[in-house]
Motif scaffolding. Sequence first.
Motif, PDB file in Angstrom:
ATOM      1  N   TRP A  50       0.824  -1.202   0.000  1.00 24.63           N
ATOM      2  CA  TRP A  50       0.000   0.000   0.000  1.00 24.63           C
ATOM      3  C   TRP A  50       0.865   1.263   0.000  1.00 24.63           C
ATOM      4  CZ3 TRP A  50      -3.982   2.877  -0.866  1.00 24.63           C
ATOM      5  CH2 TRP A  50      -4.188   4.055  -0.145  1.00 24.63           C
ATOM      6  N   GLN A  51       1.914   1.294   0.829  1.00 24.94           N
ATOM      7  CA  GLN A  51       2.768   2.475   0.904  1.00 24.94           C
ATOM      8  C   GLN A  51       3.400   2.790  -0.439  1.00 24.94           C
ATOM      9  OE1 GLN A  51       3.031   4.577   3.363  1.00 24.94           O
ATOM     10  NE2 GLN A  51       1.829   3.401   4.846  1.00 24.94           N
ATOM     11  N   ARG A  52       3.598   1.784  -1.259  1.00 27.14           N
ATOM     12  CA  ARG A  52       4.206   1.959  -2.579  1.00 27.14           C
ATOM     13  C   ARG A  52       3.160   1.980  -3.688  1.00 27.14           C
ATOM     14  NH1 ARG A  52       6.803  -0.132   1.185  1.00 27.14           N
ATOM     15  NH2 ARG A  52       9.049   0.218   1.488  1.00 27.14           N
ATOM     16  N   ARG A  53       1.883   1.865  -3.315  1.00 27.46           N
ATOM     17  CA  ARG A  53       0.766   1.832  -4.259  1.00 27.46           C
ATOM     18  C   ARG A  53       0.962   0.746  -5.313  1.00 27.46           C
ATOM     19  NH1 ARG A  53      -0.122   4.744  -0.509  1.00 27.46           N
ATOM     20  NH2 ARG A  53      -1.397   6.648  -0.521  1.00 27.46           N
ATOM     21  N   VAL A  54       1.355  -0.429  -4.844  1.00 26.12           N
ATOM     22  CA  VAL A  54       1.537  -1.581  -5.721  1.00 26.12           C
ATOM     23  C   VAL A  54       0.343  -2.514  -5.559  1.00 26.12           C
ATOM     24  CG1 VAL A  54       3.010  -3.550  -6.306  1.00 26.12           C
ATOM     25  CG2 VAL A  54       4.043  -1.415  -5.506  1.00 26.12           C
ATOM     26  N   PRO A  55      -0.383  -2.844  -6.628  1.00 23.77           N
ATOM     27  CA  PRO A  55      -1.494  -3.797  -6.519  1.00 23.77           C
ATOM     28  C   PRO A  55      -1.010  -5.126  -5.952  1.00 23.77           C
ATOM     29  CG  PRO A  55      -1.467  -2.749  -8.676  1.00 23.77           C
ATOM     30  CD  PRO A  55      -0.190  -2.370  -8.008  1.00 23.77           C
ATOM     31  N   LEU A  56      -1.871  -5.757  -5.158  1.00 19.48           N
ATOM     32  CA  LEU A  56      -1.505  -7.005  -4.489  1.00 19.48           C
ATOM     33  C   LEU A  56      -2.618  -8.033  -4.661  1.00 19.48           C
ATOM     34  CD1 LEU A  56       0.106  -7.441  -0.986  1.00 19.48           C
ATOM     35  CD2 LEU A  56      -1.921  -8.756  -1.598  1.00 19.48           C
ATOM     36  N   ALA A  57      -2.245  -9.205  -5.158  1.00 17.63           N
ATOM     37  CA  ALA A  57      -3.143 -10.363  -5.214  1.00 17.63           C
ATOM     38  C   ALA A  57      -2.614 -11.400  -4.247  1.00 17.63           C
ATOM     39  CB  ALA A  57      -3.202 -10.937  -6.621  1.00 17.63           C
ATOM     40  N   PHE A  58      -3.511 -12.015  -3.466  1.00 17.28           N
ATOM     41  CA  PHE A  58      -3.028 -12.990  -2.485  1.00 17.28           C
ATOM     42  C   PHE A  58      -3.749 -14.318  -2.627  1.00 17.28           C
ATOM     43  CE2 PHE A  58      -6.493 -10.833  -0.335  1.00 17.28           C
ATOM     44  CZ  PHE A  58      -7.068 -11.768   0.530  1.00 17.28           C
ATOM     45  N   ALA A  59      -3.035 -15.377  -2.205  1.00 17.40           N
ATOM     46  CA  ALA A  59      -3.556 -16.741  -2.228  1.00 17.40           C
ATOM     47  C   ALA A  59      -3.341 -17.358  -0.855  1.00 17.40           C
ATOM     48  CB  ALA A  59      -2.854 -17.565  -3.306  1.00 17.40           C
ATOM     49  N   MET A  60      -4.103 -18.408  -0.559  1.00 10.26           N
ATOM     50  CA  MET A  60      -4.133 -18.956   0.790  1.00 10.26           C
ATOM     51  C   MET A  60      -2.949 -19.856   1.123  1.00 10.26           C
ATOM     52  SD  MET A  60      -6.783 -17.722   2.398  1.00 10.26           S
ATOM     53  CE  MET A  60      -5.944 -16.262   1.803  1.00 10.26           C
ATOM     54  N   ALA A  61      -2.432 -20.591   0.128  1.00 16.23           N
ATOM     55  CA  ALA A  61      -1.311 -21.507   0.352  1.00 16.23           C
ATOM     56  C   ALA A  61      -1.650 -22.521   1.444  1.00 16.23           C
ATOM     57  CB  ALA A  61      -0.030 -20.727   0.643  1.00 16.23           C
ATOM     58  N   GLY A  62      -0.664 -22.917   2.279  1.00 17.88           N
ATOM     59  CA  GLY A  62      -0.843 -24.054   3.184  1.00 17.88           C
ATOM     60  C   GLY A  62      -1.530 -23.716   4.490  1.00 17.88           C
ATOM     61  N   GLY A  63      -2.036 -24.761   5.141  1.00 22.87           N
ATOM     62  CA  GLY A  63      -2.664 -24.649   6.456  1.00 22.87           C
ATOM     63  C   GLY A  63      -3.165 -26.006   6.885  1.00 22.87           C
ATOM     64  N   TYR A  64      -2.603 -26.544   7.985  1.00 28.12           N
ATOM     65  CA  TYR A  64      -2.854 -27.947   8.333  1.00 28.12           C
ATOM     66  C   TYR A  64      -3.055 -28.128   9.843  1.00 28.12           C
ATOM     67  CZ  TYR A  64      -0.616 -28.086   3.772  1.00 28.12           C
ATOM     68  OH  TYR A  64      -0.285 -27.843   2.460  1.00 28.12           O
ATOM     69  N   ALA A  65      -3.721 -27.181  10.480  1.00 25.80           N
ATOM     70  CA  ALA A  65      -3.965 -27.309  11.915  1.00 25.80           C
ATOM     71  C   ALA A  65      -4.822 -28.543  12.196  1.00 25.80           C
ATOM     72  CB  ALA A  65      -4.651 -26.062  12.450  1.00 25.80           C
ATOM     73  N   SER A  66      -4.579 -29.181  13.342  1.00 26.58           N
ATOM     74  CA  SER A  66      -5.378 -30.353  13.724  1.00 26.58           C
ATOM     75  C   SER A  66      -6.851 -29.992  13.796  1.00 26.58           C
ATOM     76  CB  SER A  66      -4.890 -30.896  15.072  1.00 26.58           C
ATOM     77  OG  SER A  66      -3.554 -31.340  14.968  1.00 26.58           O
ATOM     78  N   ASP A  67      -7.139 -28.820  14.325  1.00 25.10           N
ATOM     79  CA  ASP A  67      -8.495 -28.281  14.310  1.00 25.10           C
ATOM     80  C   ASP A  67      -8.605 -27.376  13.092  1.00 25.10           C
ATOM     81  OD1 ASP A  67     -10.924 -27.067  14.665  1.00 25.10           O
ATOM     82  OD2 ASP A  67     -10.524 -26.329  16.698  1.00 25.10           O
ATOM     83  N   ILE A  68      -9.263 -27.849  12.061  1.00 24.96           N
ATOM     84  CA  ILE A  68      -9.304 -27.120  10.795  1.00 24.96           C
ATOM     85  C   ILE A  68      -9.921 -25.729  10.957  1.00 24.96           C
ATOM     86  CG2 ILE A  68     -11.569 -27.944  10.005  1.00 24.96           C
ATOM     87  CD1 ILE A  68     -10.283 -28.347   7.251  1.00 24.96           C
ATOM     88  N   ALA A  69     -10.758 -25.559  11.977  1.00 27.24           N
ATOM     89  CA  ALA A  69     -11.358 -24.247  12.221  1.00 27.24           C
ATOM     90  C   ALA A  69     -10.291 -23.207  12.548  1.00 27.24           C
ATOM     91  CB  ALA A  69     -12.372 -24.335  13.353  1.00 27.24           C
ATOM     92  N   GLU A  70      -9.167 -23.643  13.135  1.00 23.61           N
ATOM     93  CA  GLU A  70      -8.097 -22.693  13.449  1.00 23.61           C
ATOM     94  C   GLU A  70      -7.383 -22.231  12.186  1.00 23.61           C
ATOM     95  OE1 GLU A  70      -6.734 -23.340  17.962  1.00 23.61           O
ATOM     96  OE2 GLU A  70      -5.842 -24.797  16.568  1.00 23.61           O
ATOM     97  N   THR A  71      -7.182 -23.127  11.246  1.00 22.68           N
ATOM     98  CA  THR A  71      -6.624 -22.712   9.952  1.00 22.68           C
ATOM     99  C   THR A  71      -7.542 -21.689   9.285  1.00 22.68           C
ATOM    100  OG1 THR A  71      -5.394 -24.758   9.542  1.00 22.68           O
ATOM    101  CG2 THR A  71      -6.072 -23.500   7.611  1.00 22.68           C
ATOM    102  N   VAL A  72      -8.834 -21.963   9.298  1.00 20.63           N
ATOM    103  CA  VAL A  72      -9.787 -21.049   8.665  1.00 20.63           C
ATOM    104  C   VAL A  72      -9.821 -19.711   9.403  1.00 20.63           C
ATOM    105  CG1 VAL A  72     -12.218 -20.725   8.060  1.00 20.63           C
ATOM    106  CG2 VAL A  72     -11.143 -22.950   7.744  1.00 20.63           C
ATOM    107  N   GLN A  73      -9.633 -19.731  10.726  1.00 13.85           N
ATOM    108  CA  GLN A  73      -9.587 -18.473  11.482  1.00 13.85           C
ATOM    109  C   GLN A  73      -8.382 -17.630  11.054  1.00 13.85           C
ATOM    110  OE1 GLN A  73     -10.007 -18.875  15.745  1.00 13.85           O
ATOM    111  NE2 GLN A  73      -9.242 -16.822  16.146  1.00 13.85           N
TER     112      GLN A  73
END
Length: 308
Positions: free
Chosen positions: A264-287
């Motif tokens: 944002w400080q450089r006014r550069v557009p940003l696209a993001f992706a979720m990549a990895g997440g493997y918590a034993s409680d999947i709700a924590e990854t989603v949080q």
Amino acid sequence: MRAFYSGQFVLPLPPGHRFPMSRYALLRDRLLEHLPAVDMDQAPRATDGELALAHTPQWIAAISDGSVSPQAMREIGFPWSEAMVERSRRSTGATIAACRAAFAGGVAANMAGGTHHAYADKGGGFCVFNDAAVAARLMQAEHGRGGRQLKVAVIDLDVHQGNGTASIFRSDPSVFTLSLHGQKNFPFRKEASDLDVELPDGCGDADYLTALEHALDELDRRFSPGLVIYLAGADPFERDRLGRLKLTFDGLEARDRRVFDWAWQRRVPLAFAMAGGYASDIAETVQVQLGTFKVAFDYWRRWQNAAR
């Protein structure tokens, strides 16, 4: 803020498989509940021509028609199926669409993606096609003007090194690959990114954020991107089964805020992706992922206010 999903293209997995496929649908439900202003669209399907910007024709064909070897599929960790092929294309298409939307609105998302272990000619680690690599190359093709090439920074904060991305862009000075990852974690044979920051097992919030700040400062000294693709992995979380780091929810939110603020400080557009997440409680990854979206939405609104 626009986000692109491919969660309806479910990959059929055997019972007990450790990949948490259900987290994508859970994330969509949480966004509908907590951030209803996020505009969610079905991901488009990446074409052969788009995939060929980062992958060999042989790899694309083998995956598409099922002639890929059993050994190659073991490296990926999924059984081959037509549904796997469709999902992989849609996940790549989602990052392409998110990049286009980021140029229009400042910030946009792929609700899956971050498949950074895929090389030009093979997959690995639950990754079939490399969505960030394909999207970066396509954006360069679409936004090249007057002989000037679009520069793209891939900021990879998944806990595992982005070896496939580093390999694809090894000799490409127009793409800067930054990977902040666990030193002793997968992949055990790492590639050389433009900037690799290796973290010890048990690294917590303070040390991680210090390392990230130094890395972003180094990126700033060496490169001036016109687009950022951010892999916002949830797996540095302290209770992730595959992470081995110790970031808290607050630490991960601070991580996201530093990345979005840098762009944002450089006014550069940003696209993001979720990549990895493997918590034993999947709700924590989603949080964790929901937290990333909340930060992203804040910065998307800043872009909208600045445009008025």
